[in-house]
Design a protein around this motif. Sequence first.
Motif, short mmCIF file in Angstrom:
data_model
loop_
_atom_site.label_atom_id
_atom_site.label_comp_id
_atom_site.label_asym_id
_atom_site.label_seq_id
_atom_site.Cartn_x
_atom_site.Cartn_y
_atom_site.Cartn_z
N UNK A 92 35.36 0.99 1.47
CA UNK A 92 35.83 0.35 1.03
C UNK A 92 36.47 0.84 -0.47
N UNK A 93 35.75 1.05 -1.46
CA UNK A 93 36.56 1.76 -2.48
C UNK A 93 38.20 1.92 -2.23
N UNK A 94 38.35 2.97 -0.93
CA UNK A 94 40.05 3.53 -0.68
C UNK A 94 40.46 2.64 -0.02
N UNK A 95 39.71 1.31 0.52
CA UNK A 95 40.66 0.29 1.14
C UNK A 95 41.31 -0.34 -0.16
N UNK A 96 41.59 -0.23 -1.67
CA UNK A 96 42.17 -0.64 -2.24
C UNK A 96 43.90 -0.02 -1.69
N UNK A 164 24.11 -13.29 17.84
CA UNK A 164 25.53 -14.09 19.02
C UNK A 164 26.43 -14.27 17.79
N UNK A 165 26.24 -14.06 16.26
CA UNK A 165 27.07 -14.48 15.45
C UNK A 165 28.52 -13.97 15.48
N UNK A 166 29.76 -15.19 15.63
CA UNK A 166 30.67 -14.86 15.43
C UNK A 166 31.33 -13.29 14.08
N UNK A 167 31.86 -12.67 14.61
CA UNK A 167 32.31 -11.54 13.90
C UNK A 167 33.50 -12.27 12.64
N UNK A 168 33.46 -11.47 11.76
CA UNK A 168 34.63 -12.68 11.09
C UNK A 168 35.53 -11.73 10.30
N UNK A 169 36.59 -12.50 10.58
CA UNK A 169 37.92 -12.40 10.50
C UNK A 169 38.68 -12.05 9.48
N UNK A 170 37.80 -11.72 8.84
CA UNK A 170 38.27 -11.54 7.02
C UNK A 170 40.18 -11.17 7.11
N UNK A 171 40.18 -11.61 6.37
CA UNK A 171 42.15 -11.47 6.40
C UNK A 171 42.76 -10.70 4.58
N UNK A 172 42.34 -9.30 4.45
CA UNK A 172 42.83 -8.82 2.72
C UNK A 172 44.12 -8.10 3.41
N UNK A 173 45.03 -8.18 3.19
CA UNK A 173 45.71 -7.40 3.17
C UNK A 173 47.00 -6.96 1.50
N UNK A 181 42.54 1.86 7.79
CA UNK A 181 41.78 2.75 8.90
C UNK A 181 40.38 2.12 8.33
N UNK A 182 40.53 2.73 6.85
CA UNK A 182 39.43 3.19 6.17
C UNK A 182 37.93 2.55 6.68
N UNK A 183 38.61 1.27 6.80
CA UNK A 183 37.49 -0.07 6.60
C UNK A 183 37.62 0.06 8.22
N UNK A 184 37.86 0.55 9.15
CA UNK A 184 37.90 0.26 10.56
C UNK A 184 37.27 1.07 11.59
N UNK A 185 36.86 1.62 10.67
CA UNK A 185 35.54 2.26 11.71
C UNK A 185 34.09 1.72 12.09
N UNK A 186 33.56 0.64 11.30
CA UNK A 186 32.37 0.10 11.61
C UNK A 186 32.42 -0.97 12.50
N UNK A 187 33.69 -1.13 13.71
CA UNK A 187 33.04 -1.58 15.03
C UNK A 187 33.40 -2.00 16.17
N UNK A 188 33.38 -0.02 15.97
CA UNK A 188 33.82 0.30 17.39
C UNK A 188 33.19 -0.15 19.05
N UNK A 189 32.41 -1.11 18.53
CA UNK A 189 32.17 -1.32 20.66
C UNK A 189 32.44 -2.67 20.63
N UNK A 190 33.23 -2.94 19.69
CA UNK A 190 33.59 -4.63 19.82
C UNK A 190 35.36 -4.60 19.61
N UNK A 191 35.80 -3.66 20.07
CA UNK A 191 37.20 -3.85 20.27
C UNK A 191 38.16 -4.30 20.89
N UNK A 204 45.23 -5.76 6.44
CA UNK A 204 44.64 -6.70 5.31
C UNK A 204 43.42 -6.29 4.64
N UNK A 205 42.48 -5.05 5.25
CA UNK A 205 41.14 -5.06 4.12
C UNK A 205 41.55 -4.13 2.94
N UNK A 206 41.01 -4.59 2.33
CA UNK A 206 41.10 -3.78 1.02
C UNK A 206 41.07 -4.45 -0.12
#
Length: 925
Positions: A92-96, A164-173, A181-191, A204-206
């Motif tokens: 996430x640091x690298x996400x800037x 059962x909670x919905x995934x957050x659609x945080x949008x930072x760009x 890409x660095x922040x996209x690793x963690x939700x692998x099976x929910x793609x 938008x992340x970071x």
Amino acid sequence: MSTLPQPPRTAAGPQMGALPQLPAPKSRKSLPASAESSRAASPSKLRTPSSPRPTPSKSPLSNSTTNISATISTSAARVPSSPDKSLRRTISIAAFPQPPRPGSRPSTASSTAAPHGLQSSGSVKSKRGSRPSVGTASQRSSKTHSLLSMGGEGKSIPHAELEGSPSQSRSSSAEGSYSTSATTFDEGDETAGTSRSNARSKETKGNVIVSVRVRPNVSGESSANPEWMVDSRRGLLVYNGKEGGDYYYDNVFSAIENNARVYDSAAKRLVRRVMEGYHGTVFAYGMTGTGKTFSMQGTATSPGVIPLAITDIFSFIRETPHREFLLRVSYLEIYNEKIHDLLSASSAVASQEEIKLREDSKRGVYATPLKEEIVQSPTQLLRVIARGDHARRTGSTQFNARSSRSHAVVQIVVESRERVPTGTAQDRRSGLAPGGVRVSTLSLIDLAGSERAADDKERRTEGAHINKSLLTLGNIISRLSETKGNTSQSEGKHLPFRDSKLTRLLQPALSGNSLVSILCTVQLGSMMNANSGETLNTLKFAARAKNNIVSHAKRAEEAFGGGGGDAGSRVLLERYRVEIQALRGQLESQTKVQAEKELKLEEQKLEQEAQERHEEQMLEMQLARTALKERIEHLNRLILSSKSTGVNTQGAMSALGRLSRLSSIDPGSRSLRSSVSQSTLGGYGHSSIRPVSFLSVNSQEFPMNLHLGNEDEEDTMGEFADGKASAQRQITALQADLTDKNRYIATLERRLLQARRSSHSRMSMGIKHSDDSDLIAQLREKDMEINELRLQLDDKDRMLTALRSAARHRDLAQLTLDTQSAGTKDKGATSSPGRESPAPDSGVKRPTPSAELDPGTKRKSMDEVSRILDEMIQDRVESGHLIKGSRGSVRVAPESRRASDSGPAIPVQSSRPASTVLSNSRPGV
Ligand SMILES: Nc1ncnc2c1ncn2[C@@H]1O[C@H](COP(=O)(O)OP(=O)(O)OP(=O)(O)O)[C@@H](O)[C@H]1O
């Protein structure tokens, strides 16, 4: 990175509902059931960041990094020490947004983010990829609201609900940035079915970083609070209390981590992005005494975010030589809902003009009037901020002896543009750079701490304002999710930004125009048990912030100074460039004027010196003139007295007669006169006697004149022998006069030369004097005087020659007489001896020499003497020195008469006419 599994996204998932009261846990209300139910319906299986910890029985701990499908509750928190789970923070640091320069050095955050020997961002491919991204796990949880609603009540949330909670659609760009890409690793099976949201996520992340820092316990406090567990490597905080749950953030800093580490991970990249043209906001939020100010300002030994950011700003400037930068800083505080300028010179609050918040399309929301200082070095900037810190209000509270009682905002405006290649012709002509100016702002905010109601009235009032503004901030952040997807600020206008000055000021940042880093501070010590609710509130705030704040930060457009209007006025860099050029021009012209002035002064000085010299010379000449007049008068008297001596004295005239007689046989008399004249002339230019010495000579002369006068008198009464002595004396006196005159003439000549030279030099300098004509007239006058003197000298010469000739004649006559007397004596003649050789035995009176001379010779000599004297008198009459009376008398002309050729005549010693004088001389012969 792209191969990593992507997290599931719901573009418009259920949002969080109303928030609990942040500062006052007791008054906190549960979130509305509707909001909770809506989140419960979310398909996301990710756990909420603030979800309660699942029971171990339900989720056995698993360290396996391959268990991608595991729920967060089972994968996270259960194994806080698992090294591979701490990797997301570095991601996430690298996400800037990455700097555009390919050669830019990697963030130190990356290298320092894994204090326990973890790899840097390269470890993103960790097996922990199945976990939700750091800090976003909580936001993605549909149970966030449930947890928040229960937060105040201390209820736990069943793990099943979390899944059962919905995934957050945080949008930072950040447009133009490369990181995501660095922040996209963690939700692998929910793609599945989420490619679009993934793409958006990538963009938008970071841009929003949320960190939590745990303050170390105060001394004496039990070292650890068993209810809390901190896993800084994974960015995890686990609460084992009643509302137990796991909290994930971009960064979690344990108590042992220092300010440098906090800065590197939470702010460094943001600061550098600001230098590249993005707006950035860093703020510290937390309960009072938890270390906000410590983190933002730091200490001398451990500088905080603000000083480290300043150092970084200047490092960036050094590393970017192709751009030029202008930094200006302002520092304000919001105290009791009033804005105060901390840099204003007038410290008295009352004397400060009320500072208001304004808004425009370019600058967003800004405070005005606010002092901005231009800074050129880190030291200068730090000094300015230290001055503001000093002015900031602090007070003692239950938890902090020096508690900040206001929200403090440091704003650093960065203007930059491409450096103009030096020496470009165009640059020289226009003074303008080819590119525009980019303006970005870095806001560094130390919020006042939320606190319980204090006993002290002042503290209570302050606390009320602080709590109100923080509550507004919390509310807005909670409701930001309502505007999610609406990128424009106007669409979020219904949010109550205007309810407090703080939120109004933060509006641009919270509305997505800025990169944001939020540092939440907590204290988990045993003494803080009573404040667990506060701590939880802080954590929930952080979670909501991470979840809801959407940043669409863009690099600021380049503006051109000539654009006019606000854009133009803001671009100070351009204005200053033009101003500097104008000032340079002014300086040059002033230097020229100054040089001219100095030259003029120098000329005036020279002129004045010349004038003074001239005046001195004039004075000297005046004195010399006076002396000369006196001298001439004296000489006139002398001439006349000599004449009268010759005329009135029987013996003298006899002597003259003899002299004239002798002169006929002495052809050397003329040569004598000429030799005297020559010696007189030869004296010109050789005399070095100064006017003063001349005057002194002149002044000494008076007694001599008197003496001479007495001698003259003696002469007039004297006999023949006396007349001889008198003539000798006269000759001596006349010679002395001649010498004096020669000297004086030489002096005058010298003065004349000097005057001519100085006049000439002044003329050549082009300096016109009004008195030049005077000077020339005076010079002419002096010339005339000199001429007159020369004439007089000639007269004197002639007179001297005549007298000498007379003396010689007399001597000869005497000699002849003596010889005759001797002959007579030898013959026994009856003639008595002469005076010079008296016969002791002779009582006969010696006949006069003239009687003994041949009558023809005698007449001839007398005629010659008379002629010489007539010539002299005639010369003097012609020159105006003497005036001839109607009956032949002669008088000395007065000075005025000589000058104007008119005026009364002054009688001379002898009033006899020259002819009378001459005729009178004859009977005596
Ligand atoms: N990480 C830390 N390490 C060492 N000391 C700390 C740390 N955090 C805070 N402190 C100390 O705790 C005290 C309170 O910190 P600080 O004033 O920063 O709190 P605060 O959150 O700004 O409080 P307030 O909101 O009342 O202003 C200070 O003495 C500070 O030195």
